[in-house]
Design a protein around this motif. Sequence first.
Motif, PDB file in Angstrom:
ATOM      1  N   LEU A  98       0.828  -1.205   0.000  1.00  0.00           N
ATOM      2  CA  LEU A  98       0.000   0.000   0.000  1.00  0.00           C
ATOM      3  C   LEU A  98       0.864   1.259   0.000  1.00  0.00           C
ATOM      4  CD1 LEU A  98      -2.694  -1.142   2.592  1.00  0.00           C
ATOM      5  CD2 LEU A  98      -2.967  -0.984   0.107  1.00  0.00           C
ATOM      6  N   ARG A  99       1.923   1.224   0.796  1.00  0.00           N
ATOM      7  CA  ARG A  99       2.758   2.413   0.937  1.00  0.00           C
ATOM      8  C   ARG A  99       3.486   2.757  -0.358  1.00  0.00           C
ATOM      9  NH1 ARG A  99       4.982   1.048   5.368  1.00  0.00           N
ATOM     10  NH2 ARG A  99       6.977   0.273   4.593  1.00  0.00           N
ATOM     11  N   VAL A 100       3.929   1.757  -1.108  1.00  0.00           N
ATOM     12  CA  VAL A 100       4.692   2.030  -2.320  1.00  0.00           C
ATOM     13  C   VAL A 100       3.823   2.720  -3.369  1.00  0.00           C
ATOM     14  CG1 VAL A 100       4.265  -0.161  -3.530  1.00  0.00           C
ATOM     15  CG2 VAL A 100       6.423   1.035  -3.874  1.00  0.00           C
ATOM     16  N   VAL A 101       2.522   2.385  -3.395  1.00  0.00           N
ATOM     17  CA  VAL A 101       1.620   3.071  -4.322  1.00  0.00           C
ATOM     18  C   VAL A 101       1.387   4.500  -3.857  1.00  0.00           C
ATOM     19  CG1 VAL A 101      -0.683   3.086  -5.336  1.00  0.00           C
ATOM     20  CG2 VAL A 101       0.507   0.917  -4.974  1.00  0.00           C
ATOM     21  N   LEU A 102       1.148   4.662  -2.567  1.00  0.00           N
ATOM     22  CA  LEU A 102       0.902   6.005  -2.036  1.00  0.00           C
ATOM     23  C   LEU A 102       2.091   6.919  -2.276  1.00  0.00           C
ATOM     24  CD1 LEU A 102      -1.137   7.713  -0.373  1.00  0.00           C
ATOM     25  CD2 LEU A 102       0.165   7.048   1.658  1.00  0.00           C
ATOM     26  N   GLU A 103       3.302   6.400  -2.078  1.00  0.00           N
ATOM     27  CA  GLU A 103       4.500   7.224  -2.213  1.00  0.00           C
ATOM     28  C   GLU A 103       4.809   7.569  -3.662  1.00  0.00           C
ATOM     29  OE1 GLU A 103       7.462   5.001  -0.148  1.00  0.00           O
ATOM     30  OE2 GLU A 103       6.758   5.626   1.859  1.00  0.00           O
ATOM     31  N   SER A 104       4.153   6.888  -4.604  1.00  0.00           N
ATOM     32  CA  SER A 104       4.350   7.225  -6.017  1.00  0.00           C
ATOM     33  C   SER A 104       3.605   8.496  -6.405  1.00  0.00           C
ATOM     34  CB  SER A 104       3.879   6.063  -6.904  1.00  0.00           C
ATOM     35  OG  SER A 104       2.464   5.932  -6.866  1.00  0.00           O
ATOM     36  N   ARG A 105       2.719   8.948  -5.526  1.00  0.00           N
ATOM     37  CA  ARG A 105       1.969  10.190  -5.758  1.00  0.00           C
ATOM     38  C   ARG A 105       2.554  11.317  -4.935  1.00  0.00           C
ATOM     39  NH1 ARG A 105      -3.284   8.916  -3.397  1.00  0.00           N
ATOM     40  NH2 ARG A 105      -3.424  11.178  -3.448  1.00  0.00           N
ATOM     41  N   LYS A 106       2.679  12.475  -5.548  1.00  0.00           N
ATOM     42  CA  LYS A 106       3.223  13.628  -4.840  1.00  0.00           C
ATOM     43  C   LYS A 106       2.266  14.149  -3.773  1.00  0.00           C
ATOM     44  CE  LYS A 106       6.051  15.173  -8.754  1.00  0.00           C
ATOM     45  NZ  LYS A 106       6.320  16.275  -9.716  1.00  0.00           N
TER      46      LYS A 106
END
Length: 232
Positions: A98-106
């Motif tokens: 979940l975190r890796v997807v979230l961190e892909s967004r600014k």
Amino acid sequence: MKLVVEGLEAAHGRTQALFGVSLELEEGGRCCVLGRNGVGKTSLMNAIMGVLPTRGGRVELDGRDVTRAQPWERVRMGLGYIPQERTGFGHLTVAENLRVVLESRKDGRRSEVDEVLDLFPALKPLLKRPAVFLSGGQRQQLAIGRALLTKPRILMLDEPTEGIQPSVVAEIEEAILALHAREGLGILLAEQYVEMALRMADSYVVLEAGSVVARGATAELSAHDAERLLAI
């Protein structure tokens, strides 16, 4: 966001998979793509997402031609896709996925992960578990959660019920319909489970051998009629 697919043609190598497929999904609409195995449902979803190159036709999002756009560009425009394989990072934990997807967004907020977990509470005790050790239903919930973290305006789901026990199917259905009601999320669903598809959608198209053979409003289609269409 409105999705328009017009005259879409695609192939796997020399094998034609789609023959001039057209459909429309109005903003906040819900459309199901019905059909038996091998009729082109997954090919259609992959072509709309840009995973499968097209040979003809076009895909539009809010009037913008995205037929040649890369999949990640379509994600940024608001397409969220949960493929049939429910792919993720198997070696990463649920939390890391979940975190890796979230961190892909600014503009990602940590609270958005909490919102996903509120939607799928069964994932909360599994946050430290590697995704490879999840059950089919848990992987599907994680896949949907990952897609939601991209902030889609249209959510595309390919065979979300395959290999999942009925109780989890009901939870997924309830969660998606709640999102639609709360946020006006558009839904494009490819499915063989007719009863669920008709409950979740307000319009339908039926594929046979890569072509549309029927379309209409689900309110005018009984489950019996849908089963008959799928038997064509």
